[in-house]
Design an enzyme around this catalytic site. Structure first.
Site, mmCIF file in Angstrom:
data_model
loop_
_atom_site.group_PDB
_atom_site.id
_atom_site.type_symbol
_atom_site.label_atom_id
_atom_site.label_comp_id
_atom_site.label_asym_id
_atom_site.label_seq_id
_atom_site.Cartn_x
_atom_site.Cartn_y
_atom_site.Cartn_z
ATOM 1 N N GLN A 161 -5.324 -0.013 -4.270
ATOM 2 C CA GLN A 161 -6.014 -1.111 -4.950
ATOM 3 C C GLN A 161 -6.863 -0.626 -6.130
ATOM 4 O OE1 GLN A 161 -7.887 -3.918 -2.272
ATOM 5 N NE2 GLN A 161 -9.356 -4.516 -3.855
ATOM 6 N N HIS A 196 -5.865 -5.419 3.558
ATOM 7 C CA HIS A 196 -4.827 -4.397 3.695
ATOM 8 C C HIS A 196 -4.251 -4.452 5.100
ATOM 9 C CE1 HIS A 196 -5.707 -1.962 -0.039
ATOM 10 N NE2 HIS A 196 -6.577 -2.946 -0.065
ATOM 11 N N CYS A 220 0.840 -1.195 0.000
ATOM 12 C CA CYS A 220 0.000 0.000 0.000
ATOM 13 C C CYS A 220 0.883 1.257 0.000
ATOM 14 C CB CYS A 220 -0.965 -0.047 1.174
ATOM 15 S SG CYS A 220 -0.852 1.303 2.317
ATOM 16 N N GLU A 221 0.557 2.178 -0.887
ATOM 17 C CA GLU A 221 1.433 3.342 -1.035
ATOM 18 C C GLU A 221 1.272 4.354 0.089
ATOM 19 O OE1 GLU A 221 0.418 4.800 -4.911
ATOM 20 O OE2 GLU A 221 -0.806 6.408 -4.083
ATOM 21 N N HIS A 222 0.266 4.189 0.925
ATOM 22 C CA HIS A 222 0.095 5.134 2.028
ATOM 23 C C HIS A 222 0.853 4.727 3.268
ATOM 24 C CE1 HIS A 222 -3.900 6.092 -0.128
ATOM 25 N NE2 HIS A 222 -2.946 6.911 -0.532
ATOM 26 N N HIS A 223 1.039 3.417 3.483
ATOM 27 C CA HIS A 223 1.689 2.943 4.714
ATOM 28 C C HIS A 223 2.866 2.028 4.437
ATOM 29 C CE1 HIS A 223 -2.554 3.858 5.758
ATOM 30 N NE2 HIS A 223 -2.002 4.390 6.832
ATOM 31 N N CYS A 281 -2.498 -2.448 6.578
ATOM 32 C CA CYS A 281 -2.586 -1.165 7.281
ATOM 33 C C CYS A 281 -3.905 -1.055 8.033
ATOM 34 C CB CYS A 281 -2.380 0.010 6.324
ATOM 35 S SG CYS A 281 -3.501 0.058 4.933
#
Ligand code: ZN
Length: 204
Positions: free
Chosen positions: A135, A163, A94-97, A165
């Site tokens: 996603q 996910h 995941c590109e946020h976490h 995260c």
């Protein structure tokens, strides 16, 4: 056939790519930041191992997944129905976490006059998954690649994934899965075909 775009930021020439040794230094820093001693025996080789694992998880930056679709077969013996590959394992980050996203993808298309080797569909999924992703974009990347390169009558991509995260931290909602889909052409517009695709995916 369009094999252009989707070059990685490094290929398109922004900043120079850091070396593996520099990435290992960054991991050492994270270990120290977490409160441990990067020089103790159990952790000494960890930065190198982490960088090797990340190299695998981020291997998608070194390829253009559209290339997997370049080789097609036109002798389909009059076959003119849906081709559906279900249960393709998805391992992404995941590109946020920067935490793992794990799930399955179901990919289908209605060939216009040529088909692609089925393992290639899984390779396209893998090529886009092995990057920092969200996603929704991963789902669209796969569907758009198949649409642009194979030019089929319709394309469908469904991804269901957990996910970390969400499941390992924050709200800790174990077992929560995010479902995303992108349907194009006849798989979006034709009632019967959409139903057929969704049934194939549900049975997976
Ligand atoms: Zn996340």
């Amino acid at each position: 056939m369009s094999l252009v775009n989707l070059l990685s930021p490094h290929e398109s020439g922004s900043e120079p790519r850091p070396t593996a040794a520099e990435a290992e230094q960054a991991v050492r820093l994270l270990i120290a930041w977490a409160g441990d001693d990067p020089d103790r025996e159990g952790l000494r080789e960890t930065p190198a191992r982490v960088v090797r694992s990340y190299a695998e998880l981020f291997a998608g930056y070194d390829e253009n997944p559209r290339r997997h679709l370049a080789r097609t077969f036109e002798e389909v013996g009059g076959y003119d129905d849906l081709v559906v590959l279900t249960g393709i394992r998805v391992v992404s980050v995941c590109e946020h976490h920067m935490l793992p996203v794990i799930g399955v993808a179901h990919v289908g298309y209605l060939p216009r006059n040529r088909v692609v080797g089925i393992s290639k569909l899984a390779r396209v999924v893998q090529g886009y998954a092995r990057r920092l992703q969200i996603q929704e974009k991963l789902t669209a990347d796969i569907a758009d690649a198949i649409q642009d390169v194979l030019d089929p009558l319709g394309v469908g991509v469904i991804i269901e994934a957990e996910h970390s995260c969400m499941t390992l931290r924050g709200v800790n909602s174990t077992g929560a899965r995010l479902s995303t889909s992108r349907l194009l052409g006849s798989l979006r517009d034709d009632h019967r075909q959409r139903g057929e695709f969704l049934r194939a995916c549900r049975g997976a």
